[in-house]
Scaffold this active site. Sequence first.
Site, PDB file in Angstrom:
ATOM      1  N   GLU A 103      10.475   2.037   9.821  1.00 50.53           N
ATOM      2  CA  GLU A 103      11.454   3.102   9.567  1.00 50.53           C
ATOM      3  C   GLU A 103      10.700   4.417   9.665  1.00 50.53           C
ATOM      4  O   GLU A 103       9.715   4.615   8.956  1.00 50.53           O
ATOM      5  CB  GLU A 103      12.088   2.952   8.179  1.00 50.53           C
TER       6      GLU A 103
ATOM      7  N   GLU B 270      10.993  16.830  13.993  1.00 50.73           N
ATOM      8  CA  GLU B 270      11.178  16.647  12.550  1.00 50.73           C
ATOM      9  C   GLU B 270      10.232  17.590  11.810  1.00 50.73           C
ATOM     10  O   GLU B 270       9.034  17.580  12.062  1.00 50.73           O
ATOM     11  CB  GLU B 270      10.881  15.209  12.146  1.00 50.73           C
TER      12      GLU B 270
ATOM     13  N   LYS C 272       0.842  -1.199   0.000  1.00 48.92           N
ATOM     14  CA  LYS C 272       0.000   0.000   0.000  1.00 48.92           C
ATOM     15  C   LYS C 272       0.878   1.250   0.000  1.00 48.92           C
ATOM     16  O   LYS C 272       1.473   1.613   0.999  1.00 48.92           O
ATOM     17  CB  LYS C 272      -0.927   0.030   1.215  1.00 48.92           C
TER      18      LYS C 272
ATOM     19  N   CYS D 183      14.055  11.496   5.351  1.00 50.31           N
ATOM     20  CA  CYS D 183      14.191  11.105   6.753  1.00 50.31           C
ATOM     21  C   CYS D 183      15.644  11.237   7.206  1.00 50.31           C
ATOM     22  O   CYS D 183      15.912  11.370   8.388  1.00 50.31           O
ATOM     23  CB  CYS D 183      13.700   9.684   6.944  1.00 50.31           C
TER      24      CYS D 183
HETATM   25  P1  NAD Z   1       2.625   8.651   7.239  1.00 47.32           P
HETATM   26  O1  NAD Z   1       2.916   7.952   8.497  1.00 47.32           O
HETATM   27  O2  NAD Z   1       1.581   9.705   7.239  1.00 47.32           O
HETATM   28  O3  NAD Z   1       2.167   7.615   6.131  1.00 47.32           O
HETATM   29  C1  NAD Z   1       2.989   6.532   5.751  1.00 47.32           C
HETATM   30  C2  NAD Z   1       2.116   5.434   5.169  1.00 47.32           C
HETATM   31  O4  NAD Z   1       1.285   4.898   6.196  1.00 47.32           O
HETATM   32  C3  NAD Z   1       1.172   5.912   4.060  1.00 47.32           C
HETATM   33  O5  NAD Z   1       1.100   4.904   3.062  1.00 47.32           O
HETATM   34  C4  NAD Z   1      -0.147   6.041   4.792  1.00 47.32           C
HETATM   35  O6  NAD Z   1      -1.264   5.911   3.936  1.00 47.32           O
HETATM   36  C5  NAD Z   1      -0.064   4.874   5.764  1.00 47.32           C
HETATM   37  N1  NAD Z   1      -0.928   4.999   6.940  1.00 47.32           N
HETATM   38  C6  NAD Z   1      -1.302   6.126   7.577  1.00 47.32           C
HETATM   39  N2  NAD Z   1      -2.096   5.821   8.632  1.00 47.32           N
HETATM   40  C7  NAD Z   1      -2.203   4.476   8.659  1.00 47.32           C
HETATM   41  C8  NAD Z   1      -2.879   3.559   9.510  1.00 47.32           C
HETATM   42  N3  NAD Z   1      -3.602   3.971  10.543  1.00 47.32           N
HETATM   43  N4  NAD Z   1      -2.745   2.250   9.242  1.00 47.32           N
HETATM   44  C9  NAD Z   1      -1.996   1.806   8.222  1.00 47.32           C
HETATM   45  N5  NAD Z   1      -1.346   2.615   7.367  1.00 47.32           N
HETATM   46  C10 NAD Z   1      -1.449   3.939   7.594  1.00 47.32           C
HETATM   47  O7  NAD Z   1       4.013   9.228   6.693  1.00 47.32           O
HETATM   48  P2  NAD Z   1       4.282  10.110   5.388  1.00 47.32           P
HETATM   49  O8  NAD Z   1       3.785  11.498   5.676  1.00 47.32           O
HETATM   50  O9  NAD Z   1       3.792   9.431   4.150  1.00 47.32           O
HETATM   51  O10 NAD Z   1       5.868  10.104   5.298  1.00 47.32           O
HETATM   52  C11 NAD Z   1       6.667  11.023   5.964  1.00 47.32           C
HETATM   53  C12 NAD Z   1       7.356  10.369   7.139  1.00 47.32           C
HETATM   54  O11 NAD Z   1       8.073   9.234   6.698  1.00 47.32           O
HETATM   55  C13 NAD Z   1       8.381  11.248   7.812  1.00 47.32           C
HETATM   56  O12 NAD Z   1       8.234  11.200   9.211  1.00 47.32           O
HETATM   57  C14 NAD Z   1       9.715  10.613   7.427  1.00 47.32           C
HETATM   58  O13 NAD Z   1      10.754  10.835   8.317  1.00 47.32           O
HETATM   59  C15 NAD Z   1       9.353   9.193   7.303  1.00 47.32           C
HETATM   60  N6  NAD Z   1      10.303   8.479   6.464  1.00 47.32           N
HETATM   61  C16 NAD Z   1      11.186   7.624   7.073  1.00 47.32           C
HETATM   62  C17 NAD Z   1      12.131   6.933   6.338  1.00 47.32           C
HETATM   63  C18 NAD Z   1      13.085   6.008   7.015  1.00 47.32           C
HETATM   64  O14 NAD Z   1      13.580   5.127   6.343  1.00 47.32           O
HETATM   65  N7  NAD Z   1      13.349   6.151   8.289  1.00 47.32           N
HETATM   66  C19 NAD Z   1      12.179   7.096   4.963  1.00 47.32           C
HETATM   67  C20 NAD Z   1      11.275   7.966   4.366  1.00 47.32           C
HETATM   68  C21 NAD Z   1      10.332   8.648   5.128  1.00 47.32           C
END
Ligand code: NAD
Length: 482
Positions: free
Chosen positions: A252, A384, A177, A286
Amino acid sequence: MSVGIKSSFVNGQFVEVRGDEQILENRNPSNPSEVVDRFARADAALASLAVEAAHEAAVEWAVSNPQFRADVLDRIGTEILERREELARLLAREEGKVVREALGEVDRAGRSFKFYAQEALRTAGEKIDSVRPGVGIDITRQPVGVVGIISPWNFPIAIPAWKIAPALCFGNCVVFKPAELVPSSAWALADIISRSGLPAGVFNMLIGPGRSVGDTVMRHPLVQAISFTGSEQTGRQIAAIAVERMAKVQLEMGGKNPLIVLDDADIEVALDVAIQGSFFSTGQRCTASSRLIVTEGIYPEFVARLVERTRALKVGDALDPKTDIGPVVDAKQLEVDLDFIQSGLAEGATLVCGGEVIVREGGYFLEPALFLDVKPTMRIYREEIFGPVLSVLKVRNYEEAFAAAEDTQFGLSAGIVTTSLKHAEHFKRNSSAGMVMVNLPTAGVDYHVPFGGNRGSSYGPREQGTYAREFFTKVKTSYQLS
Ligand code: NAD
């Protein structure tokens, strides 16, 4: 089928669009009036069907021929690399990353598939003598089963690739997803995978909201493992649910990565490393260095030149080859960035340049912002932001710099710019981040070695390289009387 509306991929085919689904419009952040693609949103029922299809396919796929798996993965990698220009432009249009960086990301995705094509042929076990006479022991690795993969918007093709490729390599079935902000790259990847020769059900992709579709995948009892990248907040929810139902979980999450610049640094290297690590990809990584910790000897010259370099960055359309920094991903993230900038001002930091919205084509353009006179207690320094906002902290010496770098709830990446072997060695050995960079930006890593952090940044086994085996397989110990 409704013309031009794309859909999820379940049990070997793209789902037929009925016409009564909610429609998701994917818009270009450089020019939001441009619709990149339209998608029929999946719902919880379709998510369950995808999990069931994956479960049906799992027994056969678990014992599939490694050469077959290697060939499939190699074909996927080859097509990604052959279509790199087209895929990079698509990525730039939906996420706002400039084409130069998008090309790097697409290459990384293709190479991840090629790497795991090779790994599929290296699934060796161990043979060990028992402490009991006449008994032999085999230790083997087996697939986990059905893996749920949930990815964020900031790496629309590389993160899905570095999760999907090892999952398939080690004999797992996948329900993937992607984030709703970037469905087009995910769809293109699913399209490539759909032609790779995989049996139906082994790979499934759902375009839909996290709270319904993601939630269904994560809670489904037939999903044995969840690999998630995204925010810390969502990660914590997923971890709690996974642990409760005893599913394997890998998270992550966020970062607030420090970059130390010492008095003995090569100033040109320090400037390049700071600008790239902090502002490239619009700071939406990130691993971005959003905290710069600078010792007082080099501080005046370094900061003066950093301001010049920051001001010179060209913000614009992600497709324009002259652009250094593309737009922020959407209006919501732009609001978050601006709120943080306001909080920095309210808490008494000095905004020396940037921080203004650039009005052009309705795009979400933000001048990279540089804050001085930052205190370690300020929100801009601690939380962040995920945008082009950089805080600079002045310290006296290496010891203070090291302590400041460690003062965080996160632990993904940490960098130092120095010509001192002693400080470089100390930093590599003692930093509590999962990835440490010496004279290199905190962002920008290789695809064939472990990726991940500690504390609030990561949870569970490492991703990428040979280390991905830990998460995507389970260990079996077999005893046999000869
Ligand atoms: P997010 O947590 O809003 O969403 C990530 C994913 O989770 C999306 O596909 C979203 O639809 C899904 N999601 C959201 N709520 C959910 C739920 N209740 N159940 C299941 N799935 C759900 O994050 P984002 O805004 O898409 O990404 C930004 C974040 O990602 C930043 O905090 C960044 O640091 C982090 N990030 C981390 C890494 C790493 O490797 N550490 C890499 C890239 C991004």
